[in-house]
Design a protein around this motif. Structure first.
Motif, short mmCIF file in Angstrom:
data_model
loop_
_atom_site.label_atom_id
_atom_site.label_comp_id
_atom_site.label_asym_id
_atom_site.label_seq_id
_atom_site.Cartn_x
_atom_site.Cartn_y
_atom_site.Cartn_z
N ALA A 146 0.83 -1.21 0.00
CA ALA A 146 0.00 0.00 0.00
C ALA A 146 0.86 1.26 0.00
CB ALA A 146 -0.92 0.00 1.22
N LEU A 147 2.07 1.14 0.50
CA LEU A 147 2.97 2.29 0.57
C LEU A 147 3.72 2.52 -0.73
CD1 LEU A 147 4.39 1.60 4.15
CD2 LEU A 147 2.49 3.09 3.48
N GLY A 148 3.46 1.67 -1.72
CA GLY A 148 4.08 1.81 -3.04
C GLY A 148 5.06 0.69 -3.31
N ASN A 149 4.94 0.10 -4.51
CA ASN A 149 5.85 -0.98 -4.87
C ASN A 149 5.94 -1.06 -6.40
OD1 ASN A 149 7.63 -3.09 -4.16
ND2 ASN A 149 6.04 -4.61 -4.55
N ARG A 150 7.13 -1.03 -6.91
CA ARG A 150 7.35 -1.03 -8.36
C ARG A 150 6.61 -2.21 -9.00
NH1 ARG A 150 10.98 0.60 -12.38
NH2 ARG A 150 11.62 -1.03 -13.83
N GLY A 151 5.89 -1.93 -10.08
CA GLY A 151 5.19 -2.97 -10.82
C GLY A 151 3.86 -3.37 -10.23
N GLN A 152 3.40 -2.63 -9.20
CA GLN A 152 2.15 -3.00 -8.54
C GLN A 152 1.22 -1.79 -8.37
OE1 GLN A 152 3.28 -5.19 -4.87
NE2 GLN A 152 2.52 -7.00 -5.94
N ALA A 153 1.11 -0.98 -9.39
CA ALA A 153 0.24 0.20 -9.29
C ALA A 153 -1.19 -0.20 -8.92
CB ALA A 153 0.25 0.99 -10.60
N ASN A 154 -1.68 -1.27 -9.53
CA ASN A 154 -3.05 -1.73 -9.24
C ASN A 154 -3.16 -2.27 -7.82
OD1 ASN A 154 -1.43 -3.96 -9.85
ND2 ASN A 154 -2.78 -4.78 -11.44
N TYR A 155 -2.25 -3.16 -7.43
CA TYR A 155 -2.28 -3.80 -6.12
C TYR A 155 -2.06 -2.78 -5.01
CZ TYR A 155 -1.19 -7.46 -2.64
OH TYR A 155 -1.19 -8.29 -1.55
N SER A 156 -1.07 -1.89 -5.21
CA SER A 156 -0.79 -0.87 -4.20
C SER A 156 -1.98 0.05 -3.99
CB SER A 156 0.43 -0.05 -4.61
OG SER A 156 1.59 -0.85 -4.67
N ALA A 157 -2.61 0.47 -5.08
CA ALA A 157 -3.78 1.35 -4.98
C ALA A 157 -4.93 0.64 -4.27
CB ALA A 157 -4.21 1.79 -6.37
N ALA A 158 -5.13 -0.63 -4.59
CA ALA A 158 -6.21 -1.38 -3.95
C ALA A 158 -5.94 -1.55 -2.46
CB ALA A 158 -6.37 -2.75 -4.61
N LYS A 159 -4.70 -1.86 -2.09
CA LYS A 159 -4.39 -2.10 -0.69
C LYS A 159 -4.40 -0.82 0.14
CE LYS A 159 -4.02 -6.57 -0.57
NZ LYS A 159 -5.12 -7.34 0.07
N MET A 160 -4.04 0.32 -0.45
CA MET A 160 -4.21 1.58 0.27
C MET A 160 -5.69 1.94 0.34
SD MET A 160 -2.89 3.87 2.13
CE MET A 160 -1.11 3.97 1.90
N GLY A 161 -6.44 1.59 -0.70
CA GLY A 161 -7.89 1.80 -0.67
C GLY A 161 -8.53 1.05 0.48
N VAL A 162 -8.04 -0.16 0.77
CA VAL A 162 -8.55 -0.93 1.90
C VAL A 162 -8.39 -0.15 3.20
CG1 VAL A 162 -8.06 -2.96 3.34
CG2 VAL A 162 -8.32 -3.22 0.87
N GLN A 163 -7.27 0.54 3.35
CA GLN A 163 -7.03 1.29 4.58
C GLN A 163 -8.01 2.46 4.72
OE1 GLN A 163 -2.93 2.13 5.53
NE2 GLN A 163 -2.19 0.30 4.47
N GLY A 164 -8.30 3.15 3.62
CA GLY A 164 -9.31 4.19 3.66
C GLY A 164 -10.70 3.64 3.93
N PHE A 165 -10.95 2.47 3.39
CA PHE A 165 -12.23 1.78 3.59
C PHE A 165 -12.47 1.49 5.07
CE2 PHE A 165 -14.57 -2.41 3.43
CZ PHE A 165 -15.75 -1.95 2.86
N VAL A 166 -11.47 0.92 5.74
CA VAL A 166 -11.68 0.58 7.15
C VAL A 166 -11.75 1.81 8.03
CG1 VAL A 166 -10.59 -1.69 6.86
CG2 VAL A 166 -9.23 0.19 7.76
N ARG A 167 -11.03 2.86 7.69
CA ARG A 167 -11.12 4.10 8.48
C ARG A 167 -12.53 4.68 8.40
NH1 ARG A 167 -6.43 6.47 10.28
NH2 ARG A 167 -7.39 8.54 10.23
#
Length: 255
Positions: A146-167
């Motif tokens: 979620a904090l950013g990872n090369r080659g994972q724009a989709n996965y990183s965005a989804a996993k940071m989205g999860v954090q906003g979702f739970v908040r």
């Protein structure tokens, strides 16, 4: 007495890996467990391998978490077959890694559909029962990616989205006796990470050893490490915690 005696826990994507390890942890602490997975035969097989406490039950249910009709039917089956629902673990996930200029629209959509839409649909279906009974625990799986990872724009965005979702759900659902939190794993030794090793042409042993060197505790994580954190956040011991993301990563985000 187990922490989850008399409770029903639903874990998505639980036929293997972190999901199965989490299902086994809940089972060991007295819960009846519903394993949801895209393939019902795999889900049923995994449910049959759980070591259950006396009086507890397990069921394997096929469900596409990105499809509302499938989700609603699965949750109703859980309630009918196990007698209720008290804990939801949104673990189902896929990866479609690629650099941005190579990533396809389909790569983006499937990752968003499983991780984010799946968490939304499952939680929406479960919360109808949670609000009625004034009790429920939701734990979603995020990631250090979620904090950013090369080659994972989709996965990183989804996993940071999860954090906003739970908040956000922590704010919305707290008054109904519902806690919503996330766990963000670091490198966990699973079939998924083993497949990544093969993709980058490394042995599993070398891949894990390299990952271990990138965190202060100098080892990789295992599904049991994540299961322990999930079980805590889903327990009544954590009733004053909501909207939070717990990083379980061996300290990798510190360095």
């Amino acid at each position: 007495m187990g922490r989850f005696d008399g409770r029903v826990a639903v874990i998505t994507g639980a036929a293997r890996g972190i999901g199965f390890g989490t299902a086994q942890r809940f089972a060991s602490e007295g819960a009846s467990v519903a394993i949801l997975d895209l393939d019902e035969a795999s889900a049923a097989d995994a449910a049959g391998r759980l070591e259950l406490a006396d009086g507890a039950k397990a069921v394997g249910i096929g469900a596409d978490v990105s499809d509302k009709a499938s989700v609603d039917a699965a949750v109703e089956r859980v309630v009918t077959e196990l007698g209720g629902i008290h804990v939801l673990v949104n673990n189902a996930g896929v990866t479609r890694d690629n650099l941005l200029h190579k990533m396809t629209e389909a790569d983006w959509d499937i990752v968003m559909g499983v991780h984010l839409k799946g968490a939304f649909l499952m939680t929406q279906a479960a919360q109808r029962h949670f609000t009625e009974q004034k009790y429920g625990k939701v734990v979603c799986l995020s990631s250090v990616s979620a904090l950013g990872n090369r080659g994972q724009a989709n996965y990183s965005a989804a996993k940071m989205g999860v954090q906003g979702f739970v908040r956000t759900l922590g704010i919305e659902l707290g008054r109904f006796g519902i806690n919503v939190n996330a766990v963000a794993p670091g490198f966990i030794a699973t079939e998924m990470t083993d497949a990544t090793a093969a993709r980058v042409k490394m042995s599993v042993e070398d891949f894990r050893a390299a990952a271990a060197e990138h965190n202060p505790v100098k080892r990789v994580g295992f599904p049991e490490d994540i299961a322990a954190a999930v079980a805590f956040l889903a327990s009544d011991e954590a009733s004053y915690i909501t909207g939070q993301t717990l990083y379980v990563d061996g300290g990798s985000t510190l360095v």
